[in-house]
Design a protein around this motif. Structure first.
Motif, short mmCIF file in Angstrom:
data_model
loop_
_atom_site.label_atom_id
_atom_site.label_comp_id
_atom_site.label_asym_id
_atom_site.label_seq_id
_atom_site.Cartn_x
_atom_site.Cartn_y
_atom_site.Cartn_z
N GLY A 37 -18.45 14.65 -21.18
CA GLY A 37 -18.79 13.86 -20.08
C GLY A 37 -19.15 12.44 -20.14
O GLY A 37 -18.89 11.07 -20.06
N ALA A 38 -20.71 12.70 -21.68
CA ALA A 38 -21.28 11.48 -21.56
C ALA A 38 -20.11 10.51 -22.71
O ALA A 38 -19.50 9.50 -23.05
CB ALA A 38 -21.92 11.99 -23.31
N LEU A 39 -18.82 11.21 -23.61
CA LEU A 39 -17.42 10.23 -24.13
C LEU A 39 -17.45 9.59 -22.75
O LEU A 39 -16.59 8.16 -23.31
CB LEU A 39 -16.92 10.75 -25.09
N ILE A 40 -16.62 10.24 -22.13
CA ILE A 40 -16.04 10.14 -20.91
C ILE A 40 -16.94 8.45 -20.48
O ILE A 40 -16.65 7.40 -19.61
CB ILE A 40 -15.47 10.60 -19.91
N ARG A 41 -17.87 8.04 -20.07
CA ARG A 41 -18.85 7.15 -19.83
C ARG A 41 -19.48 5.94 -20.60
O ARG A 41 -19.05 4.90 -20.30
CB ARG A 41 -20.56 8.32 -19.82
N LEU A 57 -14.25 10.03 -38.09
CA LEU A 57 -15.67 9.72 -38.45
C LEU A 57 -16.32 11.33 -38.65
O LEU A 57 -16.11 12.24 -37.83
CB LEU A 57 -16.79 9.28 -36.84
N THR A 58 -16.65 11.03 -40.03
CA THR A 58 -17.04 12.74 -40.67
C THR A 58 -18.00 12.63 -41.81
O THR A 58 -18.20 11.83 -42.28
CB THR A 58 -16.19 13.23 -41.62
N THR A 59 -18.74 13.98 -42.09
CA THR A 59 -20.18 13.86 -42.95
C THR A 59 -19.40 14.08 -43.99
O THR A 59 -20.10 13.78 -45.12
CB THR A 59 -21.10 15.19 -42.77
N LYS A 60 -17.61 14.43 -44.24
CA LYS A 60 -17.52 14.74 -45.38
C LYS A 60 -16.92 13.04 -46.18
O LYS A 60 -15.39 13.44 -46.69
CB LYS A 60 -16.14 15.82 -45.28
N SER A 61 -17.41 12.08 -46.29
CA SER A 61 -17.04 10.40 -46.80
C SER A 61 -18.82 10.44 -46.85
O SER A 61 -19.54 10.47 -46.81
CB SER A 61 -16.68 9.88 -44.97
N THR A 117 -8.72 4.02 -34.04
CA THR A 117 -8.83 4.47 -33.12
C THR A 117 -9.68 5.68 -33.87
O THR A 117 -9.08 6.13 -34.84
CB THR A 117 -7.54 5.48 -31.66
N ILE A 118 -11.06 5.95 -33.50
CA ILE A 118 -12.03 6.21 -34.04
C ILE A 118 -11.77 7.92 -33.89
O ILE A 118 -12.26 8.77 -32.60
CB ILE A 118 -13.29 5.72 -33.61
N LEU A 119 -11.75 8.73 -34.25
CA LEU A 119 -11.22 10.31 -34.12
C LEU A 119 -13.02 10.88 -34.27
O LEU A 119 -13.51 10.89 -35.82
CB LEU A 119 -10.19 10.62 -35.22
N LEU A 120 -13.13 11.65 -33.44
CA LEU A 120 -14.63 12.63 -34.18
C LEU A 120 -13.59 13.89 -33.70
O LEU A 120 -13.14 15.28 -32.75
CB LEU A 120 -15.28 12.40 -32.32
N GLY A 121 -14.86 14.81 -34.22
CA GLY A 121 -14.41 16.61 -34.58
C GLY A 121 -15.24 17.18 -33.71
O GLY A 121 -15.51 16.18 -32.98
N ARG A 122 -14.98 18.10 -33.45
CA ARG A 122 -14.97 19.63 -32.35
C ARG A 122 -16.86 19.80 -33.11
O ARG A 122 -17.36 19.41 -34.41
CB ARG A 122 -14.40 20.56 -33.41
N GLU A 123 -16.97 19.59 -32.01
CA GLU A 123 -18.84 19.96 -32.44
C GLU A 123 -18.96 20.74 -32.93
O GLU A 123 -20.46 21.10 -33.82
CB GLU A 123 -19.44 19.75 -30.87
N SER A 124 -18.57 22.33 -32.78
CA SER A 124 -18.95 23.01 -33.86
C SER A 124 -18.04 23.49 -35.53
O SER A 124 -18.42 23.83 -36.48
CB SER A 124 -18.44 24.21 -33.12
N MET A 129 -25.23 14.81 -36.63
CA MET A 129 -25.78 14.25 -35.46
C MET A 129 -24.63 14.36 -34.45
O MET A 129 -23.91 14.78 -34.25
CB MET A 129 -26.35 12.81 -34.98
N ASN A 130 -25.82 14.48 -33.07
CA ASN A 130 -24.92 14.98 -32.13
C ASN A 130 -23.38 13.86 -31.80
O ASN A 130 -23.20 12.57 -31.97
CB ASN A 130 -25.20 14.54 -30.22
N VAL A 131 -22.40 13.94 -31.17
CA VAL A 131 -21.01 13.45 -31.37
C VAL A 131 -20.68 12.61 -30.62
O VAL A 131 -20.52 11.54 -31.01
CB VAL A 131 -19.51 14.63 -30.80
N ALA A 132 -21.45 12.08 -29.40
CA ALA A 132 -21.68 11.62 -28.59
C ALA A 132 -22.56 10.49 -28.93
O ALA A 132 -22.08 9.17 -28.66
CB ALA A 132 -21.74 11.71 -27.26
N ASN A 133 -23.38 10.29 -29.41
CA ASN A 133 -24.55 9.41 -30.14
C ASN A 133 -24.06 8.85 -31.22
O ASN A 133 -24.32 7.62 -31.03
CB ASN A 133 -25.72 10.11 -30.35
N ALA A 134 -23.32 9.52 -32.07
CA ALA A 134 -22.47 9.40 -33.57
C ALA A 134 -20.92 7.92 -32.81
O ALA A 134 -21.06 7.28 -33.28
CB ALA A 134 -22.02 10.38 -33.87
N ALA A 135 -20.46 8.39 -31.89
CA ALA A 135 -19.84 7.59 -31.37
C ALA A 135 -19.84 6.23 -30.99
O ALA A 135 -19.49 5.08 -31.21
CB ALA A 135 -18.42 8.59 -30.19
#
Length: 155
Positions: free
Chosen positions: A15-19, A81-85, A99-106, A132-138
């Motif tokens: 929902g936050a990413l839609i917004r 966008l990854t912590t493994k970079s 296209t900025i790709l965001l992974g699954r939260e878990s 950090m939270n995926v929506a904040n990172a995005a």
């Protein structure tokens, strides 16, 4: 410029990413399967009535997503966008068709996606925390990408 969310677990983040997508005038790809139904009450509560202002596309799977973007006239570049970079997002040179790709939260994205996506970036942060939270990172990364490519919405 688009965002893509891989197999989301948390409806509030979707929902936050839609917004965010609506506010920044970018598309949002949601790559399934999702851990919830997109019409979920929690998604709607966070996205408010912004769904009508955002271009959200749903994909059944990663394969379906890849097959679809390969048919676009303008070549799409996926940026994970990854912590493994080790490449900081502020040092990365974004392009208008990214296209900025965001992974699954878990769990982020699986190994097979890491193996096929060439462009990987990270947000430098405190080494004592995992992520950090995926929506904040995005929001952080999208803002920088749009600044670099002069795509920020005009008032």
């Amino acid at each position: 410029m688009r965002l893509a969310l891989f197999e989301p677990d948390i409806p509030q983040n979707a929902g936050a990413l839609i917004r965010l997508a609506a506010c920044m005038e970018v598309g949002l790809d949601i790559i399934g399967p999702c851990g919830f139904v997109l019409s979920d009450r929690d998604v709607k509560r966070v996205s408010l009535d912004y769904s009508e202002y955002s271009a959200v596309k749903e994909y059944e799977s990663w394969q379906n997503f890849i097959e679809t973007i390969e048919t676009y006239e303008n070549k799409v570049r996926i940026v994970l966008l990854t912590t493994k970079s080790t490449m900081s997002y502020v040092k990365f040179s974004f392009k208008r068709n990214d296209t900025i790709l965001l992974g699954r939260e878990s769990a982020g994205v699986p190994k097979y996606i890491h193996e096929v996506v060439k462009n990987k970036i990270t947000i430098p942060m405190n080494s004592k925390v995992r992520s950090m939270n995926v929506a904040n990172a995005a929001a952080m990364v999208l803002s920088e990408a749009m600044r670099q490519t002069d795509l920020l919405p005009k008032k």
